[in-house]
Design a protein around this motif. Structure first.
Motif, PDB file in Angstrom:
ATOM      1  N   GLN A 138       0.818  -1.226   0.000  1.00 24.98           N
ATOM      2  CA  GLN A 138       0.000   0.000   0.000  1.00 24.98           C
ATOM      3  C   GLN A 138       0.849   1.272   0.000  1.00 24.98           C
ATOM      4  O   GLN A 138       0.341   2.358  -0.243  1.00 24.98           O
ATOM      5  N   CYS A 152     -10.727   0.095   3.737  1.00 23.07           N
ATOM      6  CA  CYS A 152      -9.316  -0.035   3.379  1.00 23.07           C
ATOM      7  C   CYS A 152      -8.771   1.350   3.048  1.00 23.07           C
ATOM      8  O   CYS A 152      -9.441   2.130   2.364  1.00 23.07           O
ATOM      9  N   LEU A 153      -7.563   1.633   3.528  1.00 24.18           N
ATOM     10  CA  LEU A 153      -6.957   2.943   3.277  1.00 24.18           C
ATOM     11  C   LEU A 153      -6.651   3.158   1.790  1.00 24.18           C
ATOM     12  O   LEU A 153      -6.426   4.287   1.364  1.00 24.18           O
ATOM     13  N   HIS A 177      -7.454  -9.296   6.290  1.00 24.66           N
ATOM     14  CA  HIS A 177      -7.522  -8.213   5.306  1.00 24.66           C
ATOM     15  C   HIS A 177      -6.119  -7.847   4.815  1.00 24.66           C
ATOM     16  O   HIS A 177      -5.872  -7.744   3.612  1.00 24.66           O
ATOM     17  N   GLU A 178      -5.204  -7.662   5.775  1.00 23.59           N
ATOM     18  CA  GLU A 178      -3.839  -7.266   5.402  1.00 23.59           C
ATOM     19  C   GLU A 178      -3.128  -8.392   4.659  1.00 23.59           C
ATOM     20  O   GLU A 178      -2.399  -8.145   3.703  1.00 23.59           O
ATOM     21  N   HIS A 218      -3.757  -8.429   1.014  1.00 24.39           N
ATOM     22  CA  HIS A 218      -3.005  -7.435   0.239  1.00 24.39           C
ATOM     23  C   HIS A 218      -1.713  -8.033  -0.321  1.00 24.39           C
ATOM     24  O   HIS A 218      -1.264  -7.651  -1.410  1.00 24.39           O
TER      25      HIS A 218
HETATM   26 NI    NI Z   1      -6.570  -2.612   3.022  1.00 29.83          NI
END
Ligand code: NI
Length: 154
Positions: free
Chosen positions: A51, A88-89, A130-131, A134
């Motif tokens: 990210q 999510c960022l 979630h992470e 990614h």
């Molecule tokens: Ni995320």
């Protein structure tokens, strides 16, 4: 430490598979420190290296249980299910309903290359799942059964 730019959905880097971390060195520590500062500034629960544009298998989670760093993580076991909302960022202004395991057991390395094992429940487990996604180029919007705009009534 510095706040790094958070890559937004649409950028193809978010769809790539991250490679394992091979050097537990100063550069990794700087990356993690920057990620921590970036996460705090964004008031988020978790952030993966991809990210901030770094395709390495590392993510951080900041939840009620504390602040954790996971390098080269592997799931040992997952159990149960929970259905809840997440955001999510890298997908600003939206949130959606996602099913996740309720309990996860995960093995990973810390920033100094020391292996540890951890068991997480509920939101902590959700944040880890979630992470982890990614790292394989998966976003929660791929799994969400609905997607809502933040601030609008349901
Ligand atoms: Ni995320």
């Amino acid at each position: 430490m510095a706040i790094r730019n958070i890559v937004q959905v649409g950028d193809e880097v978010l769809r790539k598979k991250s490679a394992p971390v091979t050097a537990f060195d100063e550069k990794l520590h700087e990356l993690l420190d920057d990620m921590k500062e970036t996460l705090k500034a964004a008031n988020g629960a978790g952030l993966a290296a991809v990210q901030v544009g770094i395709l390495r298998r590392a993510f951080i989670v900041d939840v009620a249980e504390g602040y954790f760093e996971f390098i080269n993580p592997v799931f040992v076991k997952t159990k149960g299910r929970q259905v809840g909302e997440e955001g999510c960022l890298s997908v600003r202004g939206k949130y959606g309903t996602v099913e996740r395991p309720r309990v996860v057991e995960i093995k990973a390395f810390d920033r100094d290359g020391k292996e540890f094992k951890l068991k997480a429940y509920d939101f902590f487990a959700r944040a880890i799942c979630h992470e982890y996604d990614h790292l394989d180029g998966v976003l929660y919007i791929d799994k969400a059964t609905d997607l809502k705009i933040e601030g609008k009534s349901k």
